[in-house]
Design an enzyme around this catalytic site. Structure first.
Site, PDB file in Angstrom:
ATOM      1  N   CYS A 110       3.616  -1.052  -8.743  1.00  0.00           N
ATOM      2  CA  CYS A 110       4.797  -1.341  -7.927  1.00  0.00           C
ATOM      3  C   CYS A 110       5.784  -2.201  -8.728  1.00  0.00           C
ATOM      4  O   CYS A 110       6.382  -1.727  -9.680  1.00  0.00           O
ATOM      5  CB  CYS A 110       4.373  -1.983  -6.602  1.00  0.00           C
ATOM      6  SG  CYS A 110       5.693  -1.996  -5.374  1.00  0.00           S
ATOM      7  N   HIS A 219       0.437   1.760  -4.383  1.00  0.00           N
ATOM      8  CA  HIS A 219      -0.556   0.678  -4.381  1.00  0.00           C
ATOM      9  C   HIS A 219      -1.973   1.242  -4.366  1.00  0.00           C
ATOM     10  O   HIS A 219      -2.634   1.241  -3.331  1.00  0.00           O
ATOM     11  CB  HIS A 219      -0.331  -0.249  -3.176  1.00  0.00           C
ATOM     12  CG  HIS A 219       0.832  -1.162  -3.359  1.00  0.00           C
ATOM     13  ND1 HIS A 219       0.733  -2.355  -4.036  1.00  0.00           N
ATOM     14  CD2 HIS A 219       2.123  -1.038  -2.995  1.00  0.00           C
ATOM     15  CE1 HIS A 219       1.912  -2.950  -4.070  1.00  0.00           C
ATOM     16  NE2 HIS A 219       2.780  -2.170  -3.444  1.00  0.00           N
ATOM     17  N   GLU A 221      -4.614  -0.028  -5.344  1.00  0.00           N
ATOM     18  CA  GLU A 221      -5.639  -1.044  -5.020  1.00  0.00           C
ATOM     19  C   GLU A 221      -5.892  -1.118  -3.527  1.00  0.00           C
ATOM     20  O   GLU A 221      -6.908  -1.677  -3.113  1.00  0.00           O
ATOM     21  CB  GLU A 221      -5.208  -2.412  -5.578  1.00  0.00           C
ATOM     22  CG  GLU A 221      -4.192  -3.184  -4.749  1.00  0.00           C
ATOM     23  CD  GLU A 221      -2.763  -2.661  -4.860  1.00  0.00           C
ATOM     24  OE1 GLU A 221      -2.523  -1.693  -5.597  1.00  0.00           O
ATOM     25  OE2 GLU A 221      -1.879  -3.235  -4.188  1.00  0.00           O
TER      26      GLU A 221
END
Lengths: 249, 229
Positions: A110, A219, A221
């Site tokens: 990001c 994202h 994660e």
């Protein structure tokens, strides 16, 4: 056998937890879990200290998500909707330049991908809705658009350039989550290798001449798809010669 | 010029900032980072991980930070009503403390960190000090540090570092009952343990108070010096 040590850029931020309201060095645990789940050992690099000597101790680095990058770093005027994090900009741009110079394996997430573009001499769109006419890359304020039960927010397809490194890793297309209002305009020395098909927003940057330099606008994660973290850990282990020696035939 | 790399263990708590509400977050009060930086070290934060202690192979020094209570099971006791534990931190920090002791890595334990050192060295804790000492001067009220006058063992490292200064700032409800293999070198007026050391190792120091709040150059400087050696 030592695991590769993966640095995660972190916030210095006023936070509330328990009964406390204080300045903390901090990062969402999702990044830490993603590194540990893919065979790395995570350490957080706080931004207060603009030196780059910490890179000598790392095998790889993740430039994490966060606030906006100040437009003066690519010679533009700041947009009123931008919410910049000057302390992180200063320290992370130094770390990014130094990491590129050392060819340390790099993953940008990001804001981290945007930082790659800026460090590579490129530029950003400061407020995507001005460019593409909609706000679907970002959810409503006050919500957690990336939580597992918020699947309606910001999800979209990404198409991946054939024969790119990203293609070898992620295939021709995938569905991603999304929470950003800025985006890469000019990728500088990097190559754009993935886009949102509806609006051509850049979703993946890479530099195939480097050991490992990959940026993603989404994202990972916050999802179960940790392939980019796995690839970082593998590149970090290879670069630091941490892979198990092959048994003699 | 490479500064000594100092790992600081972290909390994991639901935290809120900006648009984010109660997101699981690894964090440490920034005072610790500043104290290490001002003392000439490069701080990195070590989020809990119980897989192994190999991260210490890249560290020159370790700070075991403050936080919640150690699980009494770690020293063979049952939890008392006011004991508030974070098993994930214990599972990561007790191995780190033992590894630091075993490899002579310079280590500074702060508050919970001193208690972690004691437990790692085979000691045990008092689970609620007011039950033992009959007052709450070590944690007067939520968010309020208790000011104490300490006594230090003559000739100890902490006595040397503190000089004539005796004033310490405390915020804890548990205390060290038995320091295990470590030596007690500081006490509050009520006898509560305030400092632990291992005189046989290059740098092992635990303090029950909070030297990071004042960015105490004496203690953090001693850690960074030991980490540079």
């Amino acid at each position: 056998m030592r695991r590769p040590l993966i640095g995660l850029t972190a916030y210095a931020q006023q936070v509330q937890y328990g009964g406390n309201d204080l300045m903390a060095g901090m990062l969402p645990m999702s990044y830490v879990r993603a590194v540990h789940a893919t065979g790395g050992r995570a350490v957080l690099i706080t931004p207060d200290d603009p030196g780059v000597d910490v890179l000598d101790s790392l095998d790889g680095i993740v430039f994490t998500g966060g606030g906006d990058i100040d437009a003066r770093h690519w010679g533009a005027r700041l947009h009123p909707a931008a919410d910049v994090d000057e302390v992180r900009d200063r320290s992370e741009l130094m770390l990014m330049h130094a990491a590129l110079e050392r060819d340390l394996p790099i993953l940008g997430v990001c804001r981290g991908m945007q930082l790659m573009a800026v460090a590579g001499g490129g530029s950003l769109h400061q407020h995507l809705p001005d460019v593409i006419g909609h706000d679907r890359h970002r959810a409503a304020p006050g919500t957690d658009p990336l939580s597992a039960d918020a699947s309606a927010y910001g999800r979209h397809e990404v198409v991946v350039q054939t024969a790119s490194r990203a293609h070898a890793l992620l295939g021709a297309h995938l569905t991603v989550n999304s929470f950003h209002h800025q985006a890469v305009d000019d990728p500088g020395t990097f190559t754009v290798s993935g886009w949102c098909p509806e609006d051509r927003v850049a979703e993946i940057l890479e530099d195939p001449r480097r050991v490992f330099a990959l940026g993603v606008q989404w994202h990972p994660e916050r999802t179960g798809d940790l392939r980019v973290f796995e690839a970082l850990a593998s590149a970090a282990a290879r670069r630091s010669d941490l892979t198990r020696p092959a048994l003699a035939a | 010029m490479m500064r000594p790399l100092i790992g600081i263990t972290t909390y994991v708590e639901p935290a809120s900032w900006g648009v984010w509400h109660r997101l699981p977050t690894t964090l440490v009060p920034h005072a610790y980072v500043e104290a290490v930086t001002l003392a000439g070290g490069r701080a990195v934060l070590l989020p809990p991980d119980d897989a192994d202690t190999d991260v210490l192979r890249r560290m020159d020094g370790l700070v075991l930070g403050g936080g919640a209570d150690v699980d009494p099971a770690r020293y063979g006791a049952s939890p008392q009503p006011l004991t508030d534990t974070r098993p994930q931190r214990d599972a990561a920090e007790l191995p780190l403390a033992r590894a630091a002791l075993a490899t002579d890595l310079p280590v500074l334990g702060v508050c919970r960190g001193m208690q972690v050192l004691a437990v790692a060295a085979g000691g045990r804790l008092e689970q609620h000090l007011p039950d033992v000492v009959g007052h709450d001067k070590h944690r007067p009220a939520p968010g309020v540090y208790g000011s104490q006058q300490a006594v230090f063992e003559s000739g100890s490292r902490i006595a040397e570092l503190m000089g004539a200064d005796r004033e310490i700032n405390c915020y804890h409800h548990q205390g060290v009952a038995d320091a295990g293999a470590l030596s007690v070198t500081g006490w509050a007026a009520d006898g509560v343990v305030e400092a632990l050391e291992d005189p046989g190792r290059p740098f092992v120091l635990g303090v029950q108070w909070h030297p990071e709040v004042s960015r105490d150059r004496r203690l953090f400087g001693a850690l960074v010096s030991a980490a540079s050696a």
